[in-house]
Design a protein around this motif. Sequence first.
Motif, PDB file in Angstrom:
ATOM      1  N   ALA A  44       0.860  -1.182   0.000  1.00  0.00           N
ATOM      2  CA  ALA A  44       0.000   0.000   0.000  1.00  0.00           C
ATOM      3  C   ALA A  44       0.892   1.226   0.000  1.00  0.00           C
ATOM      4  O   ALA A  44       1.696   1.411   0.901  1.00  0.00           O
ATOM      5  CB  ALA A  44      -0.900   0.009   1.226  1.00  0.00           C
ATOM      6  N   LYS A  45       0.771   2.055  -1.038  1.00  0.00           N
ATOM      7  CA  LYS A  45       1.488   3.325  -1.019  1.00  0.00           C
ATOM      8  C   LYS A  45       0.550   4.436  -1.417  1.00  0.00           C
ATOM      9  O   LYS A  45      -0.526   4.189  -1.940  1.00  0.00           O
ATOM     10  CB  LYS A  45       2.708   3.265  -1.940  1.00  0.00           C
ATOM     11  CG  LYS A  45       2.497   2.619  -3.257  1.00  0.00           C
ATOM     12  CD  LYS A  45       3.834   2.446  -3.939  1.00  0.00           C
ATOM     13  CE  LYS A  45       3.634   2.067  -5.378  1.00  0.00           C
ATOM     14  NZ  LYS A  45       2.837   0.838  -5.521  1.00  0.00           N
ATOM     15  N   TYR A  46       0.970   5.672  -1.158  1.00  0.00           N
ATOM     16  CA  TYR A  46       0.058   6.794  -1.335  1.00  0.00           C
ATOM     17  C   TYR A  46      -0.299   6.993  -2.795  1.00  0.00           C
ATOM     18  O   TYR A  46      -1.364   7.489  -3.118  1.00  0.00           O
ATOM     19  CB  TYR A  46       0.668   8.075  -0.765  1.00  0.00           C
ATOM     20  CG  TYR A  46       1.697   8.696  -1.668  1.00  0.00           C
ATOM     21  CD1 TYR A  46       3.010   8.261  -1.644  1.00  0.00           C
ATOM     22  CD2 TYR A  46       1.360   9.703  -2.548  1.00  0.00           C
ATOM     23  CE1 TYR A  46       3.943   8.811  -2.476  1.00  0.00           C
ATOM     24  CE2 TYR A  46       2.295  10.257  -3.386  1.00  0.00           C
ATOM     25  CZ  TYR A  46       3.586   9.814  -3.346  1.00  0.00           C
ATOM     26  OH  TYR A  46       4.514  10.343  -4.176  1.00  0.00           O
ATOM     27  N   SER A  47       0.570   6.580  -3.736  1.00  0.00           N
ATOM     28  CA  SER A  47       0.305   6.882  -5.132  1.00  0.00           C
ATOM     29  C   SER A  47      -0.717   5.949  -5.759  1.00  0.00           C
ATOM     30  O   SER A  47      -1.045   6.090  -6.920  1.00  0.00           O
ATOM     31  CB  SER A  47       1.595   6.827  -5.942  1.00  0.00           C
ATOM     32  OG  SER A  47       2.240   5.614  -5.699  1.00  0.00           O
ATOM     33  N   ASP A  48      -1.252   4.990  -4.982  1.00  0.00           N
ATOM     34  CA  ASP A  48      -2.309   4.157  -5.538  1.00  0.00           C
ATOM     35  C   ASP A  48      -3.579   4.946  -5.745  1.00  0.00           C
ATOM     36  O   ASP A  48      -4.381   4.618  -6.605  1.00  0.00           O
ATOM     37  CB  ASP A  48      -2.628   2.998  -4.579  1.00  0.00           C
ATOM     38  CG  ASP A  48      -1.501   2.015  -4.495  1.00  0.00           C
ATOM     39  OD1 ASP A  48      -1.480   1.242  -3.536  1.00  0.00           O
ATOM     40  OD2 ASP A  48      -0.655   2.033  -5.400  1.00  0.00           O
ATOM     41  N   LEU A  49      -3.799   5.958  -4.907  1.00  0.00           N
ATOM     42  CA  LEU A  49      -5.056   6.703  -4.946  1.00  0.00           C
ATOM     43  C   LEU A  49      -4.799   8.102  -5.458  1.00  0.00           C
ATOM     44  O   LEU A  49      -3.902   8.800  -4.998  1.00  0.00           O
ATOM     45  CB  LEU A  49      -5.656   6.758  -3.540  1.00  0.00           C
ATOM     46  CG  LEU A  49      -6.159   5.396  -3.075  1.00  0.00           C
ATOM     47  CD1 LEU A  49      -6.221   5.333  -1.586  1.00  0.00           C
ATOM     48  CD2 LEU A  49      -7.528   5.154  -3.660  1.00  0.00           C
ATOM     49  N   ALA A  50      -5.630   8.527  -6.404  1.00  0.00           N
ATOM     50  CA  ALA A  50      -5.407   9.829  -7.044  1.00  0.00           C
ATOM     51  C   ALA A  50      -5.567  10.977  -6.057  1.00  0.00           C
ATOM     52  O   ALA A  50      -4.865  11.990  -6.150  1.00  0.00           O
ATOM     53  CB  ALA A  50      -6.383  10.006  -8.207  1.00  0.00           C
ATOM     54  N   ALA A  51      -6.481  10.833  -5.095  1.00  0.00           N
ATOM     55  CA  ALA A  51      -6.726  11.926  -4.153  1.00  0.00           C
ATOM     56  C   ALA A  51      -5.503  12.183  -3.280  1.00  0.00           C
ATOM     57  O   ALA A  51      -5.163  13.326  -2.950  1.00  0.00           O
ATOM     58  CB  ALA A  51      -7.934  11.602  -3.281  1.00  0.00           C
ATOM     59  N   PHE A  52      -4.759  11.106  -2.922  1.00  0.00           N
ATOM     60  CA  PHE A  52      -3.566  11.291  -2.105  1.00  0.00           C
ATOM     61  C   PHE A  52      -2.448  11.945  -2.911  1.00  0.00           C
ATOM     62  O   PHE A  52      -1.670  12.738  -2.381  1.00  0.00           O
ATOM     63  CB  PHE A  52      -3.091   9.956  -1.537  1.00  0.00           C
ATOM     64  CG  PHE A  52      -4.021   9.381  -0.516  1.00  0.00           C
ATOM     65  CD1 PHE A  52      -3.973   8.037  -0.197  1.00  0.00           C
ATOM     66  CD2 PHE A  52      -4.943  10.175   0.134  1.00  0.00           C
ATOM     67  CE1 PHE A  52      -4.819   7.509   0.752  1.00  0.00           C
ATOM     68  CE2 PHE A  52      -5.797   9.655   1.078  1.00  0.00           C
ATOM     69  CZ  PHE A  52      -5.741   8.316   1.383  1.00  0.00           C
ATOM     70  N   LYS A  53      -2.372  11.617  -4.212  1.00  0.00           N
ATOM     71  CA  LYS A  53      -1.369  12.274  -5.052  1.00  0.00           C
ATOM     72  C   LYS A  53      -1.646  13.768  -5.125  1.00  0.00           C
ATOM     73  O   LYS A  53      -0.731  14.600  -5.032  1.00  0.00           O
ATOM     74  CB  LYS A  53      -1.377  11.679  -6.466  1.00  0.00           C
ATOM     75  CG  LYS A  53      -0.622  10.390  -6.577  1.00  0.00           C
ATOM     76  CD  LYS A  53      -0.324  10.051  -8.019  1.00  0.00           C
ATOM     77  CE  LYS A  53      -1.487   9.326  -8.626  1.00  0.00           C
ATOM     78  NZ  LYS A  53      -1.132   8.657  -9.890  1.00  0.00           N
ATOM     79  N   ILE A  57       0.784  16.899  -3.898  1.00  0.00           N
ATOM     80  CA  ILE A  57       1.178  18.005  -4.776  1.00  0.00           C
ATOM     81  C   ILE A  57       0.741  19.344  -4.183  1.00  0.00           C
ATOM     82  O   ILE A  57       1.490  20.320  -4.169  1.00  0.00           O
ATOM     83  CB  ILE A  57       0.569  17.809  -6.174  1.00  0.00           C
ATOM     84  CG1 ILE A  57       1.187  16.591  -6.836  1.00  0.00           C
ATOM     85  CG2 ILE A  57       0.780  19.021  -7.042  1.00  0.00           C
ATOM     86  CD1 ILE A  57       0.522  16.215  -8.117  1.00  0.00           C
ATOM     87  N   ALA A  58      -0.510  19.378  -3.668  1.00  0.00           N
ATOM     88  CA  ALA A  58      -1.022  20.642  -3.121  1.00  0.00           C
ATOM     89  C   ALA A  58      -0.188  21.092  -1.935  1.00  0.00           C
ATOM     90  O   ALA A  58       0.158  22.277  -1.801  1.00  0.00           O
ATOM     91  CB  ALA A  58      -2.484  20.472  -2.716  1.00  0.00           C
ATOM     92  N   ASN A  59       0.153  20.172  -1.030  1.00  0.00           N
ATOM     93  CA  ASN A  59       0.934  20.562   0.121  1.00  0.00           C
ATOM     94  C   ASN A  59       2.356  20.951  -0.255  1.00  0.00           C
ATOM     95  O   ASN A  59       2.953  21.829   0.388  1.00  0.00           O
ATOM     96  CB  ASN A  59       0.943  19.434   1.158  1.00  0.00           C
ATOM     97  CG  ASN A  59      -0.270  19.534   2.043  1.00  0.00           C
ATOM     98  OD1 ASN A  59      -0.344  20.411   2.872  1.00  0.00           O
ATOM     99  ND2 ASN A  59      -1.218  18.671   1.836  1.00  0.00           N
ATOM    100  N   ALA A  60       2.895  20.351  -1.312  1.00  0.00           N
ATOM    101  CA  ALA A  60       4.216  20.775  -1.773  1.00  0.00           C
ATOM    102  C   ALA A  60       4.170  22.218  -2.267  1.00  0.00           C
ATOM    103  O   ALA A  60       5.045  23.038  -1.937  1.00  0.00           O
ATOM    104  CB  ALA A  60       4.694  19.845  -2.894  1.00  0.00           C
ATOM    105  N   ILE A  61       3.113  22.549  -3.043  1.00  0.00           N
ATOM    106  CA  ILE A  61       2.983  23.923  -3.547  1.00  0.00           C
ATOM    107  C   ILE A  61       2.855  24.899  -2.384  1.00  0.00           C
ATOM    108  O   ILE A  61       3.474  25.980  -2.365  1.00  0.00           O
ATOM    109  CB  ILE A  61       1.759  24.019  -4.492  1.00  0.00           C
ATOM    110  CG1 ILE A  61       2.016  23.222  -5.749  1.00  0.00           C
ATOM    111  CG2 ILE A  61       1.452  25.454  -4.839  1.00  0.00           C
ATOM    112  CD1 ILE A  61       0.846  23.200  -6.686  1.00  0.00           C
ATOM    113  N   VAL A  62       2.044  24.514  -1.369  1.00  0.00           N
ATOM    114  CA  VAL A  62       1.836  25.411  -0.229  1.00  0.00           C
ATOM    115  C   VAL A  62       3.129  25.616   0.538  1.00  0.00           C
ATOM    116  O   VAL A  62       3.437  26.727   0.989  1.00  0.00           O
ATOM    117  CB  VAL A  62       0.733  24.839   0.685  1.00  0.00           C
ATOM    118  CG1 VAL A  62       0.676  25.591   1.978  1.00  0.00           C
ATOM    119  CG2 VAL A  62      -0.593  24.912  -0.011  1.00  0.00           C
TER     120      VAL A  62
END
Lengths: 164, 195
Positions: A44-53, A57-62
């Motif tokens: 199980a990793k975060y990139s399996d689900l689009a919402a987590f990706k 990305i959003a938190n990186a931008i912030v």
Amino acid sequence: MVKLTQRLGGLVLRFAAFCAALGAFIAMITSRERSSFFVLSLVAKYSDLAAFKYFVIANAIVTVYSFLVLFLPKESLLWKFVVVLDLMVTMLLTSSLSAAVAVAQVGKRGNANAGWLPICGQVPRFCDQITGALIAGLVALVLYVFLLIFSIHYVVDPFLLRKS
Amino acid sequence: MAGEKILLGCGTTKIWILLLGLRIFAFMATLAAAIVMALNKETKTLVVATIGTTPIKASLTAKFQDTPAFVFFVIANVMVSFHNLLMIALQIFSRKLESKGLHLLSVAILDMLNATLVSAAANGAVFMAELGKNGNKHAKWNKVCDRFSIYCDHGRGALIAAFAGVILMILISAVSISRILTNSNKFSTAAASSP
């Protein structure tokens, strides 16, 4: 004197928001767990689900945005842009948090009517780390709502406290 | 004389008409999104198993209450459309009071908060809808949209209306903030001109 405490308060808020967004980003990226199910092994990793990706990305931008605004000088003309960009970034944070929480809720409880089984029973440590990342995202969001109101007060001066 | 000019200026300029038009469109968009999603329901009888030669049918219902993200979508869109309705009424009926005190500032802050609310609702719902449309191989969640196509179509329409509402709310926030700026400019020039 009032202006100094105002500016200091703004800087502290923004630094706290930077830390929260960075924490959410790191917690989500390092979440990875392998669970073995007889001969099958499920990773199980975060990139399996689009919402987590999208959340990552959003938190990186912030994080990058907060870091850049921390160093903006006091009387720069770019503060008017900061008001608009603060609104954009707050909307980015709310939307990413809402999407990630919606999908994580399905992962934890499942959806009986659609026949979707919860996955948290098989990968509990992954689920806990995702929960921690979402809480950090919520803290960043609350801080950014305060920063939004603060930016308007700093730039627009609606009470006309400053003499021109 | 100068005071009268300020009062008239707040009420009948082009910005006022633009803001009113944007608010009416945003009200209609968010209300449409809420209504279409709230009435979203589809019932289908599907063959679940076959014993001998008689198929066993079960009737499955897809409704929006199954997914918490869609419930939040409906509630948030109702709240934002109510906010827009309130602001329309406030704008039409209190033209003279606009330059007093905290009026314009609170309108701008409320507009920004409601813009973030509707964006959160629309985004949460769109990610859940993507999960229903494509499924997820890693978590072994199967698609819903191939069997309940009317449910998915209505949901798609509601999401498009909600995203139109998001864009309109961003524009409304921008116009509200610019109204504060012009108002404070008018005050400072009036104060500077009057001895």
